[in-house]
Motif scaffolding. Structure first.
Motif, PDB file in Angstrom:
ATOM      1  N   ASP A 121     -44.011 -49.131 -13.564  1.00  0.00           N
ATOM      2  CA  ASP A 121     -42.777 -48.609 -13.000  1.00  0.00           C
ATOM      3  C   ASP A 121     -42.912 -47.098 -12.889  1.00  0.00           C
ATOM      4  O   ASP A 121     -43.734 -46.483 -13.555  1.00  0.00           O
ATOM      5  CB  ASP A 121     -41.577 -48.980 -13.870  1.00  0.00           C
ATOM      6  N   ARG A 122     -42.151 -46.522 -12.017  1.00  0.00           N
ATOM      7  CA  ARG A 122     -42.126 -45.071 -11.874  1.00  0.00           C
ATOM      8  C   ARG A 122     -40.686 -44.627 -12.018  1.00  0.00           C
ATOM      9  O   ARG A 122     -39.763 -45.433 -11.865  1.00  0.00           O
ATOM     10  CB  ARG A 122     -42.707 -44.634 -10.536  1.00  0.00           C
ATOM     11  N   PRO A 123     -40.469 -43.365 -12.323  1.00  0.00           N
ATOM     12  CA  PRO A 123     -39.077 -42.899 -12.432  1.00  0.00           C
ATOM     13  C   PRO A 123     -38.334 -43.134 -11.113  1.00  0.00           C
ATOM     14  O   PRO A 123     -38.881 -42.896 -10.029  1.00  0.00           O
ATOM     15  CB  PRO A 123     -39.227 -41.400 -12.716  1.00  0.00           C
ATOM     16  N   ARG A 124     -37.139 -43.610 -11.217  1.00  0.00           N
ATOM     17  CA  ARG A 124     -36.289 -43.852 -10.050  1.00  0.00           C
ATOM     18  C   ARG A 124     -35.173 -42.820 -10.042  1.00  0.00           C
ATOM     19  O   ARG A 124     -34.824 -42.251 -11.084  1.00  0.00           O
ATOM     20  CB  ARG A 124     -35.700 -45.267 -10.100  1.00  0.00           C
ATOM     21  N   PRO A 125     -34.584 -42.567  -8.887  1.00  0.00           N
ATOM     22  CA  PRO A 125     -33.512 -41.561  -8.826  1.00  0.00           C
ATOM     23  C   PRO A 125     -32.346 -41.924  -9.731  1.00  0.00           C
ATOM     24  O   PRO A 125     -31.990 -43.100  -9.867  1.00  0.00           O
ATOM     25  CB  PRO A 125     -33.079 -41.590  -7.357  1.00  0.00           C
ATOM     26  N   ASP A 126     -31.747 -40.911 -10.329  1.00  0.00           N
ATOM     27  CA  ASP A 126     -30.534 -41.084 -11.118  1.00  0.00           C
ATOM     28  C   ASP A 126     -29.392 -41.329 -10.128  1.00  0.00           C
ATOM     29  O   ASP A 126     -29.155 -40.514  -9.231  1.00  0.00           O
ATOM     30  CB  ASP A 126     -30.286 -39.810 -11.937  1.00  0.00           C
ATOM     31  N   LEU A 127     -28.708 -42.451 -10.270  1.00  0.00           N
ATOM     32  CA  LEU A 127     -27.636 -42.784  -9.326  1.00  0.00           C
ATOM     33  C   LEU A 127     -26.580 -41.692  -9.246  1.00  0.00           C
ATOM     34  O   LEU A 127     -26.006 -41.457  -8.178  1.00  0.00           O
ATOM     35  CB  LEU A 127     -26.996 -44.122  -9.695  1.00  0.00           C
ATOM     36  N   ALA A 128     -26.336 -40.989 -10.335  1.00  0.00           N
ATOM     37  CA  ALA A 128     -25.347 -39.905 -10.323  1.00  0.00           C
ATOM     38  C   ALA A 128     -25.748 -38.784  -9.351  1.00  0.00           C
ATOM     39  O   ALA A 128     -24.893 -38.043  -8.866  1.00  0.00           O
ATOM     40  CB  ALA A 128     -25.179 -39.336 -11.729  1.00  0.00           C
ATOM     41  N   GLU A 129     -27.031 -38.695  -9.042  1.00  0.00           N
ATOM     42  CA  GLU A 129     -27.506 -37.650  -8.141  1.00  0.00           C
ATOM     43  C   GLU A 129     -27.562 -38.084  -6.677  1.00  0.00           C
ATOM     44  O   GLU A 129     -27.679 -37.253  -5.788  1.00  0.00           O
ATOM     45  CB  GLU A 129     -28.885 -37.172  -8.580  1.00  0.00           C
ATOM     46  N   ILE A 130     -27.483 -39.386  -6.434  1.00  0.00           N
ATOM     47  CA  ILE A 130     -27.631 -39.857  -5.056  1.00  0.00           C
ATOM     48  C   ILE A 130     -26.439 -40.651  -4.533  1.00  0.00           C
ATOM     49  O   ILE A 130     -26.441 -41.101  -3.389  1.00  0.00           O
ATOM     50  CB  ILE A 130     -28.922 -40.703  -4.887  1.00  0.00           C
ATOM     51  N   VAL A 131     -25.414 -40.838  -5.357  1.00  0.00           N
ATOM     52  CA  VAL A 131     -24.241 -41.620  -4.962  1.00  0.00           C
ATOM     53  C   VAL A 131     -22.997 -40.741  -5.077  1.00  0.00           C
ATOM     54  O   VAL A 131     -22.821 -40.026  -6.056  1.00  0.00           O
ATOM     55  CB  VAL A 131     -24.056 -42.873  -5.848  1.00  0.00           C
ATOM     56  N   SER A 132     -22.160 -40.785  -4.053  1.00  0.00           N
ATOM     57  CA  SER A 132     -20.898 -40.051  -4.114  1.00  0.00           C
ATOM     58  C   SER A 132     -19.833 -40.852  -3.377  1.00  0.00           C
ATOM     59  O   SER A 132     -20.136 -41.702  -2.543  1.00  0.00           O
ATOM     60  CB  SER A 132     -21.046 -38.652  -3.487  1.00  0.00           C
ATOM     61  N   ASP A 133     -18.577 -40.571  -3.702  1.00  0.00           N
ATOM     62  CA  ASP A 133     -17.448 -41.134  -2.970  1.00  0.00           C
ATOM     63  C   ASP A 133     -17.082 -40.137  -1.884  1.00  0.00           C
ATOM     64  O   ASP A 133     -17.076 -38.923  -2.111  1.00  0.00           O
ATOM     65  CB  ASP A 133     -16.246 -41.332  -3.901  1.00  0.00           C
ATOM     66  N   TRP A 134     -16.766 -40.642  -0.709  1.00  0.00           N
ATOM     67  CA  TRP A 134     -16.317 -39.767   0.364  1.00  0.00           C
ATOM     68  C   TRP A 134     -14.998 -39.117  -0.033  1.00  0.00           C
ATOM     69  O   TRP A 134     -14.144 -39.751  -0.651  1.00  0.00           O
ATOM     70  CB  TRP A 134     -16.138 -40.582   1.652  1.00  0.00           C
ATOM     71  N   GLN A 135     -14.868 -37.853   0.309  1.00  0.00           N
ATOM     72  CA  GLN A 135     -13.629 -37.139   0.058  1.00  0.00           C
ATOM     73  C   GLN A 135     -13.265 -36.361   1.310  1.00  0.00           C
ATOM     74  O   GLN A 135     -14.128 -35.741   1.929  1.00  0.00           O
ATOM     75  CB  GLN A 135     -13.786 -36.173  -1.121  1.00  0.00           C
ATOM     76  N   GLU A 136     -12.011 -36.426   1.645  1.00  0.00           N
ATOM     77  CA  GLU A 136     -11.533 -35.667   2.806  1.00  0.00           C
ATOM     78  C   GLU A 136     -11.674 -34.181   2.521  1.00  0.00           C
ATOM     79  O   GLU A 136     -11.354 -33.709   1.442  1.00  0.00           O
ATOM     80  CB  GLU A 136     -10.075 -36.033   3.086  1.00  0.00           C
ATOM     81  N   SER A 137     -12.156 -33.451   3.520  1.00  0.00           N
ATOM     82  CA  SER A 137     -12.299 -32.011   3.310  1.00  0.00           C
ATOM     83  C   SER A 137     -11.176 -31.223   3.905  1.00  0.00           C
ATOM     84  O   SER A 137     -10.369 -31.643   4.616  1.00  0.00           O
ATOM     85  CB  SER A 137     -13.635 -31.527   3.891  1.00  0.00           C
TER      86      SER A 137
END
Length: 190
Positions: free
Chosen positions: A174-190
């Motif tokens: 296995d190799r290190p996989r991306p931390d989900l906290a770094e690649i996942v976000s909720d859309w937010q109105e700007s």
């Protein structure tokens, strides 16, 4: 957890250098290619196709790559030439996934290219499901027009990559996989 979830969570790429016989037989290969073809394909364009490199063809391709590499760089090292000579002989089966993406009235080229990528990934996953190991590679031959043409890409086509398939001679790592906290976000109105 379902068997499919277990399958997807255990898939690992095995370096082509560690792939040996046996490769899929003809019946297994037909199944692999059928599964590879079962991908999202808006407009039913089949914007991809497959080229098989197996048996003696792999050595012939290797020598032709050496010739192209020498033309590109007359001072190329013997070690690099040997690498190119063996590029398609590392695994017992190599499948070129060719993107045939082209301008279309409704379906963007990008969507067609993604479909070719999905076909390559289905091929890798199906190989794992059959008990084989695989690695999806591009390397310089994908980006060189002369090499791509020699390998079978036609006018307007390009390789999405080459899927090397065989039986692993090493345990999967296995190799290190991306931390989900770094690649996942909720859309937010700007």
């Amino acid at each position: 957890m379902t068997d499919a979830i277990e399958l997807l969570s255990t898939r690992r790429s095995i370096s082509a250098a560690f792939l040996a016989e046996p490769a899929p037989d003809d019946a297994q290969l037909k199944t692999l290619l059928t599964i590879a073809s079962r991908v999202p394909d808006h407009g039913k364009l089949a914007p991809w196709r497959f080229i098989l490199y197996r048996g003696e063809a792999r050595e012939i391709v290797g020598q032709k790559l050496v010739d192209i590499a020498r033309q590109r760089d007359p001072n190329i090292s013997e070690a690099r030439l040997q690498e190119d000579r063996n590029r398609f002989s590392r695994a017992p089966l190599v499948i070129g996934v060719v993107s045939r993406a082209a301008e279309h009235v409704k379906i963007p080229v990008w969507e067609q290219q993604l479909s070719a990528g999905a076909a390559a990934m289905n091929l890798v996953t199906a190989a794992h499901a059959m008990g084989f190991a695989a690695q999806w590679l591009t390397e310089w031959v994908v980006y060189d027009d002369k090499a791509s043409a020699m390998l079978g890409a036609g006018e307007g086509e390009r390789f999405a990559g080459f899927v090397h398939i065989g039986t692993s001679t090493v345990p999967p790592q296995d190799r290190p996989r991306p931390d989900l906290a770094e690649i996942v976000s909720d859309w937010q109105e700007s």
